[in-house]
Design an enzyme around this catalytic site. Structure first.
Site, PDB file in Angstrom:
ATOM      1  CE  LYS A  88     -14.694   0.709   4.894  1.00 33.75           C
ATOM      2  NZ  LYS A  88     -13.787   1.030   6.008  1.00 33.75           N
ATOM      3  CE  LYS A 140     -10.966   9.828   4.500  1.00 31.53           C
ATOM      4  NZ  LYS A 140     -10.766   9.505   3.099  1.00 31.53           N
ATOM      5  NE  ARG A 141      -4.265   5.760   8.829  1.00 29.82           N
ATOM      6  CZ  ARG A 141      -3.322   6.437   8.173  1.00 29.82           C
ATOM      7  NH1 ARG A 141      -2.521   7.243   8.819  1.00 29.82           N
ATOM      8  NH2 ARG A 141      -3.188   6.298   6.881  1.00 29.82           N
ATOM      9  CE  LYS A 198      -5.540   8.552   5.701  1.00 31.84           C
ATOM     10  NZ  LYS A 198      -6.067   7.934   4.473  1.00 31.84           N
ATOM     11  CG  HIS A 251      -1.908  -1.109   1.226  1.00 32.34           C
ATOM     12  ND1 HIS A 251      -3.264  -0.923   1.036  1.00 32.34           N
ATOM     13  CD2 HIS A 251      -1.757  -2.443   1.378  1.00 32.34           C
ATOM     14  CE1 HIS A 251      -3.896  -2.080   1.085  1.00 32.34           C
ATOM     15  NE2 HIS A 251      -2.988  -3.017   1.299  1.00 32.34           N
ATOM     16  CB  THR A 253     -11.350   0.802   1.549  1.00 33.96           C
ATOM     17  OG1 THR A 253     -10.756   1.055   2.827  1.00 33.96           O
ATOM     18  CG2 THR A 253     -10.423  -0.081   0.725  1.00 33.96           C
TER      19      THR A 253
END
Length: 977
Positions: free
Chosen positions: A828, A713-714, A719, A521, A824
């Site tokens: 979702k 998310k983290r 991000k 990844h 991912t």
């Protein structure tokens, strides 16, 4: 973002389930005359036997001379007229206690052994048993003979026992002999018991309301040890869970018996993280008995939803990678693939996030404090794991071999977790290993009076699997985690084959390089995993030697291919020279593995062009990609049952739960006003649930008419939660400076952010604090009211995601292009009909192809533009809106001026590595487009339906099918109902 590597380990049938350790030899005592000889008549001593009781089997009608070429057990029956008894010829691989297992099985089946001979051919026993029934006659009934053969095969190739049996058990790995009751029965009584046993074996636990209630109450009383007349919600959860587990175990046993019978090629999936979340709801839905359990609980005075909430999350992972592994296990079971998962059973999961005055604090996650009803401890399944010590050379039969003398030994004890498939009887296994102290050196310590050190050694052993490491992808955190990285399995397999099985190096390497495949990844070369040589040499000295040998042979081969290009040789070497000499784990994996997988189309391009460019040019055939996916069972059926029912209604089938391509059928109904109305109602119900949760959590009341805008998310700079917060500040600033009449035109927003920062990641923690101080300002501003709310959800986990995702209108995925391997989380939200506001990064590019860019809100620099933009540095000018909101933070508009200075410094003077300033204007335009669409409810619902309809490609079922076909070479093996 550093390397997060999962390694898939598969075997050919001839290597099935071979354990990498052997039991110590012990005496075999038997009433039989045993002769050991080879095919040419030479006598041998008994070979050292393996403790493997799970060799693949095959029931075959054959003559004694028909010796098979593989290692299967074969059972032949002869009933000629000349015989006064039935002859069973059994050919099986030799192991300790096998004669006792066979004789016990005959006794349990009510048969008497009149005489027997046993011969050894190499590593196989050939046994002849002349047996009679309870009347002293031959067994001539065909059906009875088949049942006897089946029971014998199960006993030989299974766990050494027959259900309901008595007799002497096998010697366990801890040297304990288990003696079972039942040997004193008369033959007629034994026969009756056997008939009853077969009757029980043909029946399954019942799933009617009365049977389920009885099972729950029995477990409350006998397993949980509470009164069945007075018990609370948590005790109801425990009783319910054990009841469900009973049904899982039924399917689990049947599945693995069937795998043994069919002997397929199997997959072994290795990962350090499995973020399973809660198991109850997912299990009962996959078993197809959710409604039955809900009815049973209702009659007992409990609500299923309330009871299910008593379960804690199994937080054995950090985020997307770990959740991906959990989704893939669900898909492997559902698609009937013969697979096992292997990981670590951490005593403490990922830390609990506590927010105090807006600051993140960490608490241990005591997830095992109240037990885990979903696991089965296998105290008899344990293997020694060696550490430290020295490597010596010994001469055996004219050859010099390496012998590792370990300094410490720890026992790895297995905990099994059944994973049920949906719409199938198959249930596969996730085996998690816990570190326990070895008993090998304790007596020496006790005899010398060193009791305290002995206890400390035991405690030190257990710390290996105590705590899940916090997120290793933050370069700010230095953690000792690589010594347990899955890629070390390569060196371990070579060690076993060379040192213990005494294969020559080329044969061992050939086997090893054919059984491993590698998924990465990673998106940056500098983030690849490395282990310092000093650390590895101290901890695992023999493994370091093996890695050096692998690298030497690889370098020699590489020189013959590319010549004396020393720069390239240095880049591709497994051993990195430098200030800290290290082992490059990714290079080791690429050199060994047959396939190197990326996790999206964009990611594969990054691997080929940047991360592993040298290796791709050398071995282009090794490189593939399988787009990651998520399971629709967990992320729609479990978490969004109302939407699941609606989809099934309009498709006219529930088959989409297994065949996700059917979701595309929603496109033909997308303009139907009835579907749009029902879709909107489902969304409103889900938003109401989320709003209630927010109010309970924070005391903040939010409007259901507002757009629920979510980023969970983290917390990480790439991000770009900071971009989101700066955008919220801009929106707040605009509203604050509007005329009252203009505010009526504003689209109301509820902005929701959630996620954990790694404990040592200072910038990420400051982003969390900034979110809280901005929220405090906005949420308490009377001028703003319901036009804008900002909520931070603490301790984000799988269970929270199951609530937040269905209730979201808009989901933000803001990574700087080229930094997200897959992502991912976006899948979702997509499955749940949430619209995406995103950069063209990771899997978003493929989502655009499936859903259409017109049904998303896209912004930002493209992957190929980012390097050039970064080169411009300080000359890259940010828009005025961006400079204004950063200045508001820097000047202390939200307080904590000094605290946020270092955060603001990352955004100005050429330090804006993640390009927040460059992308800000484009980001605001995408947000404005989302506002314009939201005020057109028909268009918004139309896009929402198309999002779900286009999500089929992003099911983990698709990912697993691709792996099975193009990487693993495995086929489904469906256990019959």
């Amino acid at each position: 973002m550093s390397a997060a590597i999962s390694v898939s380990f598969l075997t050919t049938p001839s290597l099935q389930q071979r354990p990498f350790s052997l039991l110590p030899p012990c005496n075999l005592r038997s009433p039989f005359s045993v002769r050991f000889r080879t095919s040419n008549g030479r006598h041998l001593i008994p070979p050292r036997a393996s403790n493997d009781t799970n060799e693949p089997r095959q029931l075959t009608e054959t003559t004694p001379s028909a010796v098979p070429s593989n290692s299967s057990t074969m059972i032949t029956v002869q009933n000629e007229d000349s015989l006064d008894s039935t002859l069973f010829l059994i050919r099986a691989r030799n192991r300790i206690g096998l004669l006792q297992v066979i004789t016990r099985a005959f006794k349990i089946l009510g048969l008497t052994i009149e005489r027997a001979t046993v011969e050894l051919e190499g590593e196989y026993f050939v046994k002849s048993f002349f047996v009679t029934d309870s009347d002293g006659k031959k067994v001539e009934d065909t059906e009875s003979l088949e049942r006897i053969k089946e029971a014998l095969a199960d006993a030989i190739d299974g766990d050494g026992s027959v259900s309901g049996s008595g007799g002497v058990g096998l010697v366990s790995g801890r040297g304990v002999v288990v003696r079972k009751a039942g040997l004193g029965m008369e033959s007629g009584e034994r026969k009756a018991k056997v008939e009853k046993m077969f009757g029980f074996m043909d029946a399954f636990l019942k799933n009617d309301s009365f049977s389920l209630q009885k099972d729950i109450l029995d477990h409350v009383e006998y397993t949980v040890a509470r009164s069945r007349f007075i018990f609370d919600d948590f005790e109801a959860y425990q009783g319910l869970s054990y009841s469900v587990r009973d049904r899982l175990i039924e399917r689990w046993h049947d599945t693995h018996r069937y795998f043994k019978k069919k002997d397929p090629k199997r997959l072994y999936f290795l990962s350090l993280e499995f973020l399973m979340g809660r198991s109850l709801s997912n299990s009962v839905i996959n078993l197809g008995i959710r409604d039955q359990y809900a009815d049973a609980l209702n009659q007992l005075g409990f609500e299923f939803e309330v009871v299910a909430e008593q379960e804690g999350d199994a937080a054995l992972g950090n985020g997307g990678l770990a959740r991906l592994c959990a989704c893939q296990m669900d898909s492997l079971a559902t698609l009937d693939y013969p697979a096992w998962g292997y990981g670590l059973r951490y005593q403490y999961g990922l830390f609990r996030q506590i927010i105090l005055d807006g600051f993140q604090l960490e608490e241990p996650d005591y997830w095992l404090n109240f037990g885990n009803p979903w696991e089965i401890e296998r105290v008899h399944v344990s293997y020694p794991v060696k550490f430290y010590g020295t490597v010596e050379e010994e001469g055996i039969q004219g050859q010099t071999i390496k012998v590792w003398i370990p300094g410490e030994t720890v026992e790895a004890v297995a905990y099994d977790n059944p994973i049920p498939g949906y719409g199938t009887r198959n249930a596969i296994n996730l085996r998690l290993w816990a570190a326990k102290p070895s008993d090998q050196y304790d007596m020496e310590s006790y005899n010398t009076g060193d009791y305290i050190n002995a206890i400390m050694d035991r405690q030190k052993a257990e710390t290996i699997s105590n705590v899940l490491y916090p997120d290793d992808r933050s370069y700010q955190v230095a953690l000792q985690i690589n010594d347990t990285h899955p890629s070390l399995a390569i060196a371990e397999v070579m060690r076993v084959l060379v040192d213990e099985e005494h294969l020559d190096w080329s044969r061992a390497w050939d086997i090893t390089s054919r059984v491993f495949s590698f998924t990465t990844h990673t998106v940056h070369v500098e983030a690849l995993e490395k282990i310092p040589v000093d650390l590895l040499g101290n901890l695992l000295p023999r493994h370091l030697q093996i890695i050096y040998e692998i690298n030497y042979k690889f370098m020699e081969e590489l020189k013959s291919m590319i010549g004396q290009d020393y720069d390239r040789l240095s880049r591709m070497s497994i051993v990195e020279e430098g200030a800290v000499k290290s082992i490059r784990m990714a290079n080791l994996s690429i050199v060994c593995c047959q396939i190197v997988n990326g996790v999206s189309k964009v990611h594969l391009d990054l691997l080929k062009e940047r991360v592993f460019k040298d290796f791709y040019e050398l071995w282009p055939q090794k490189f593939q990609y399988k787009t990651n996916g998520v399971t629709q069972r967990r992320w729609v059926v479990v978490s969004n049952p109302n939407l699941s029912s609606l989809i099934s209604k309009w498709l006219g089938t529930e088959s989409w739960i297994r065949n996700v391509d059917l979701l595309a059928g929603l496109r033909q109904h997308v303009s139907d006003p009835d579907l749009q109305r029902e879709w909107k109602m489902v969304k409103k119900v889900n938003k109401a649930r989320l709003a209630e949760y927010i109010e309970t959590l924070s005391g903040i009341k939010v409007s259901l008419d507002a757009m629920f805008d979510v980023q969970i998310k983290r917390i990480h700079e790439y991000k770009r939660q900071l971009l989101n917060i700066l955008g919220i500040i801009h929106r707040y600033d605009c509203i604050k400076n509007m005329e009252t009449s203009d505010r009526r035109k504003v689209v109301p927003r509820v902005c929701i952010i959630g996620g954990k920062a790694a404990p040592g990641y200072d910038i990420a923690k400051k982003i969390i604090k900034l979110c809280h101080v901005v929220a405090e300002k906005i949420n308490n501003d009377a001028d703003i009211g319901d036009l804008l709310k900002l909520v931070f959800i603490p301790d984000y986990n799988v269970s929270v995601a199951e609530l937040v995702i269905p209730g979201s209108d808009l989901s933000q995925h803001l990574s700087t292009a080229g930094h997200e391997a897959s992502g991912t989380g976006s899948m979702k939200f997509l499955m749940n009909g949430c619209l995406l506001l995103a950069t063209a990064d990771g899997a978003i590019v493929e989502i655009m192809e499936e859903v259409g860019a017109d049904n998303m809100f896209l912004f930002g620099a493209k992957v190929n533009e980012v390097p050039a933009l970064r080169e411009k540095g300080a000359s890259l000018k940010a828009p005025l809106q961006f400079l204004r909101v950063v200045r508001m933070v820097r000047d202390g508009y939200f307080g904590f001026k000094d605290y946020f200075k270092s955060l603001c410094d990352t955004l100005e003077d050429g330090k804006d590595f993640y390009l927040l300033g460059y992308d800000f204007a484009s980001y605001l335009e995408a947000q404005a487009a989302a506002d314009r669409t939201f005020v057109d409810p028909e268009k918004w619902i139309h896009m929402s339906i198309l999002s779900t309809a286009g999500s089929g490609k992003f099911s983990s079922d698709k990912t697993i099918e691709e792996y099975a076909k193009h990487t693993w070479g495995i086929e489904p093996c469906k256990c019959p109902f």
